[in-house]
Write a protein that holds these residues in place. Structure first.
Motif, PDB file in Angstrom:
ATOM      1  N   ILE A 125      -3.202   7.761  15.326  1.00 53.72           N
ATOM      2  CA  ILE A 125      -4.216   7.465  16.324  1.00 53.72           C
ATOM      3  C   ILE A 125      -4.438   5.965  16.366  1.00 53.72           C
ATOM      4  O   ILE A 125      -4.278   5.278  15.340  1.00 53.72           O
ATOM      5  CB  ILE A 125      -5.541   8.200  16.005  1.00 53.72           C
ATOM      6  N   GLY A 126      -4.746   5.445  17.548  1.00 49.95           N
ATOM      7  CA  GLY A 126      -4.972   4.016  17.615  1.00 49.95           C
ATOM      8  C   GLY A 126      -5.440   3.544  18.977  1.00 49.95           C
ATOM      9  O   GLY A 126      -5.153   4.174  20.005  1.00 49.95           O
ATOM     10  N   PRO A 127      -6.162   2.429  19.014  1.00 50.04           N
ATOM     11  CA  PRO A 127      -6.660   1.867  20.275  1.00 50.04           C
ATOM     12  C   PRO A 127      -5.601   1.046  20.996  1.00 50.04           C
ATOM     13  O   PRO A 127      -4.657   0.518  20.393  1.00 50.04           O
ATOM     14  CB  PRO A 127      -7.812   0.979  19.811  1.00 50.04           C
ATOM     15  N   ILE A 128      -5.776   0.938  22.312  1.00 53.58           N
ATOM     16  CA  ILE A 128      -4.900   0.151  23.175  1.00 53.58           C
ATOM     17  C   ILE A 128      -5.774  -0.831  23.953  1.00 53.58           C
ATOM     18  O   ILE A 128      -6.825  -0.453  24.481  1.00 53.58           O
ATOM     19  CB  ILE A 128      -4.135   1.049  24.157  1.00 53.58           C
ATOM     20  N   PHE A 129      -5.334  -2.083  24.015  1.00 55.53           N
ATOM     21  CA  PHE A 129      -6.059  -3.122  24.763  1.00 55.53           C
ATOM     22  C   PHE A 129      -5.087  -3.804  25.712  1.00 55.53           C
ATOM     23  O   PHE A 129      -3.951  -4.098  25.341  1.00 55.53           O
ATOM     24  CB  PHE A 129      -6.648  -4.173  23.814  1.00 55.53           C
ATOM     25  N   GLU A 130      -5.549  -4.073  26.938  1.00 56.24           N
ATOM     26  CA  GLU A 130      -4.706  -4.792  27.895  1.00 56.24           C
ATOM     27  C   GLU A 130      -5.568  -5.735  28.725  1.00 56.24           C
ATOM     28  O   GLU A 130      -6.616  -5.346  29.243  1.00 56.24           O
ATOM     29  CB  GLU A 130      -3.962  -3.812  28.798  1.00 56.24           C
ATOM     30  N   LYS A 131      -5.098  -6.982  28.850  1.00 58.32           N
ATOM     31  CA  LYS A 131      -5.830  -8.010  29.582  1.00 58.32           C
ATOM     32  C   LYS A 131      -4.878  -8.761  30.501  1.00 58.32           C
ATOM     33  O   LYS A 131      -3.836  -9.269  30.071  1.00 58.32           O
ATOM     34  CB  LYS A 131      -6.479  -8.991  28.603  1.00 58.32           C
ATOM     35  N   ALA A 132      -5.234  -8.836  31.795  1.00 52.48           N
ATOM     36  CA  ALA A 132      -4.437  -9.572  32.768  1.00 52.48           C
ATOM     37  C   ALA A 132      -5.147 -10.853  33.153  1.00 52.48           C
ATOM     38  O   ALA A 132      -6.342 -10.853  33.454  1.00 52.48           O
ATOM     39  CB  ALA A 132      -4.198  -8.721  34.006  1.00 52.48           C
ATOM     40  N   ILE A 133      -4.411 -11.969  33.124  1.00 57.51           N
ATOM     41  CA  ILE A 133      -4.904 -13.262  33.588  1.00 57.51           C
ATOM     42  C   ILE A 133      -3.839 -13.813  34.541  1.00 57.51           C
ATOM     43  O   ILE A 133      -2.776 -14.277  34.105  1.00 57.51           O
ATOM     44  CB  ILE A 133      -5.151 -14.238  32.429  1.00 57.51           C
ATOM     45  N   GLY A 134      -4.125 -13.731  35.838  1.00 56.72           N
ATOM     46  CA  GLY A 134      -3.118 -14.113  36.812  1.00 56.72           C
ATOM     47  C   GLY A 134      -1.907 -13.202  36.680  1.00 56.72           C
ATOM     48  O   GLY A 134      -2.050 -11.984  36.558  1.00 56.72           O
ATOM     49  N   PRO A 135      -0.693 -13.767  36.664  1.00 61.71           N
ATOM     50  CA  PRO A 135       0.500 -12.939  36.536  1.00 61.71           C
ATOM     51  C   PRO A 135       0.831 -12.566  35.088  1.00 61.71           C
ATOM     52  O   PRO A 135       1.802 -11.849  34.843  1.00 61.71           O
ATOM     53  CB  PRO A 135       1.601 -13.819  37.128  1.00 61.71           C
ATOM     54  N   TRP A 136       0.048 -13.037  34.120  1.00 59.34           N
ATOM     55  CA  TRP A 136       0.298 -12.765  32.710  1.00 59.34           C
ATOM     56  C   TRP A 136      -0.504 -11.557  32.254  1.00 59.34           C
ATOM     57  O   TRP A 136      -1.706 -11.482  32.472  1.00 59.34           O
ATOM     58  CB  TRP A 136      -0.061 -13.971  31.849  1.00 59.34           C
ATOM     59  N   VAL A 137       0.165 -10.602  31.596  1.00 64.65           N
ATOM     60  CA  VAL A 137      -0.496  -9.400  31.091  1.00 64.65           C
ATOM     61  C   VAL A 137      -0.199  -9.279  29.598  1.00 64.65           C
ATOM     62  O   VAL A 137       0.975  -9.221  29.186  1.00 64.65           O
ATOM     63  CB  VAL A 137      -0.015  -8.132  31.821  1.00 64.65           C
ATOM     64  N   THR A 138      -1.260  -9.251  28.791  1.00 67.21           N
ATOM     65  CA  THR A 138      -1.126  -9.104  27.342  1.00 67.21           C
ATOM     66  C   THR A 138      -1.605  -7.717  26.933  1.00 67.21           C
ATOM     67  O   THR A 138      -2.688  -7.283  27.327  1.00 67.21           O
ATOM     68  CB  THR A 138      -1.952 -10.166  26.601  1.00 67.21           C
ATOM     69  N   THR A 139      -0.794  -7.007  26.150  1.00 69.59           N
ATOM     70  CA  THR A 139      -1.101  -5.641  25.718  1.00 69.59           C
ATOM     71  C   THR A 139      -0.986  -5.556  24.206  1.00 69.59           C
ATOM     72  O   THR A 139      -0.005  -6.032  23.625  1.00 69.59           O
ATOM     73  CB  THR A 139      -0.140  -4.634  26.366  1.00 69.59           C
ATOM     74  N   LEU A 140      -1.983  -4.925  23.568  1.00 71.39           N
ATOM     75  CA  LEU A 140      -2.009  -4.747  22.124  1.00 71.39           C
ATOM     76  C   LEU A 140      -2.173  -3.272  21.789  1.00 71.39           C
ATOM     77  O   LEU A 140      -3.007  -2.584  22.380  1.00 71.39           O
ATOM     78  CB  LEU A 140      -3.174  -5.529  21.499  1.00 71.39           C
ATOM     79  N   ASN A 141      -1.373  -2.785  20.846  1.00 75.49           N
ATOM     80  CA  ASN A 141      -1.501  -1.432  20.307  1.00 75.49           C
ATOM     81  C   ASN A 141      -1.676  -1.517  18.799  1.00 75.49           C
ATOM     82  O   ASN A 141      -0.919  -2.235  18.126  1.00 75.49           O
ATOM     83  CB  ASN A 141      -0.246  -0.596  20.566  1.00 75.49           C
ATOM     84  N   PHE A 142      -2.651  -0.795  18.261  1.00 78.49           N
ATOM     85  CA  PHE A 142      -2.811  -0.661  16.817  1.00 78.49           C
ATOM     86  C   PHE A 142      -2.735   0.823  16.476  1.00 78.49           C
ATOM     87  O   PHE A 142      -3.362   1.651  17.153  1.00 78.49           O
ATOM     88  CB  PHE A 142      -4.139  -1.245  16.347  1.00 78.49           C
TER      89      PHE A 142
END
Length: 242
Positions: A125-142
């Motif tokens: 089990i784990g959280p997912i985070f995603e943040k878009a700034i302009g054309p850049w998208v950062t995604t984190l999975n733990f």
């Protein structure tokens, strides 16, 4: 879900057979069906590491606006051995907020892996985070993993996956990916004794008919520690339709 995640981390699992090699986005599309292939191959001069593979085939569906579920057939091989079926996995992705509702988009991944007889099963089990700034998208999975059933090993294993992607065009989006498995909590050890990879990747998708789409991605990762394979090649294919 939050209470379940908290109690899970306190509980105690074995190290997974392979560190994660997919970065999950928290977004769910209701009514979307999916056929997926995903696999990796490790390359290393060390015969005890090079040649490791895993290949999965999955069927999935977005049942609601917030829940996507998939069933995987898992096949793998250790160095010097033949490819064999190792078990099944039930994976559930939950979208926890509407896109853009908060400073980032949030999701939760819940998995149950039923391994072949003689091996304990595994819950993750784990959280997912995603943040878009302009054309850049950062995604984190733990991911927090735990063995269950007969022969289980105590301890909670931590793994992660991350991606920075540039939305250049739908057919081709360059990215950098990061994957790793530091190990069991309280027993991480030195950095050089943990599994970590980083490398370039690309993503893309093309329409193949009304309501149908083929999505693809590939990565060439480089091991950052002595216990990681020198290189890990990853291929992912998804056929999506309504």
């Amino acid at each position: 879900l939050a209470m379940a995640a908290g109690s899970f981390v306190i509980a105690a699992p074995r190290p997974s057979e392979a560190a994660p090699y997919k970065v999950y986005s928290p977004h769910v599309v209701r009514g979307e069906n999916e056929v997926e292939y995903r696999g990796f191959h490790d390359v290393d001069d060390d015969g005890s590491i090079g040649g490791t593979e895993q290949h999965v085939i999955a069927l999935g569906r977005g049942f609601t606006d917030n829940w996507f579920s998939e069933i995987y057939s898992v096949n793998g091989k250790d160095p010097g051995s033949s490819l064999r079926h190792t078990g099944f996995e039930w994976e559930n992705l939950f979208q926890l907020a509407e896109p853009g509702q908060y400073w980032a988009d949030f999701g939760l991944l819940l998995e149950y892996e039923a391994l072949n007889r003689g091996s304990p099963d595994e819950i993750a089990i784990g959280p997912i985070f995603e943040k878009a700034i302009g054309p850049w998208v950062t995604t984190l999975n733990f991911l927090f993993e735990q063995e269950v059933g007969s022969g289980r090993t105590s301890g909670t294993t931590f793994a992660y996956a991350a991606r920075v992607r540039y939305l250049l065009r739908p057919q081709f989006e360059p990215a950098v990916e990061f994957f790793g498995e530091p190990g069991r909590f309280g027993h991480f050890g030195s950095f050089n004794g943990q599994e970590h990879w980083v490398g370039p990747a690309f993503y893309g998708s093309v329409g193949v008919g009304t309501g149908k789409k083929l999505s693809y991605s590939a990565s060439c990762l480089f091991g950052e520690t002595s216990v990681s394979s020198d290189n890990r090649a990853i291929l992912r294919l998804e056929f999506e339709f309504f």
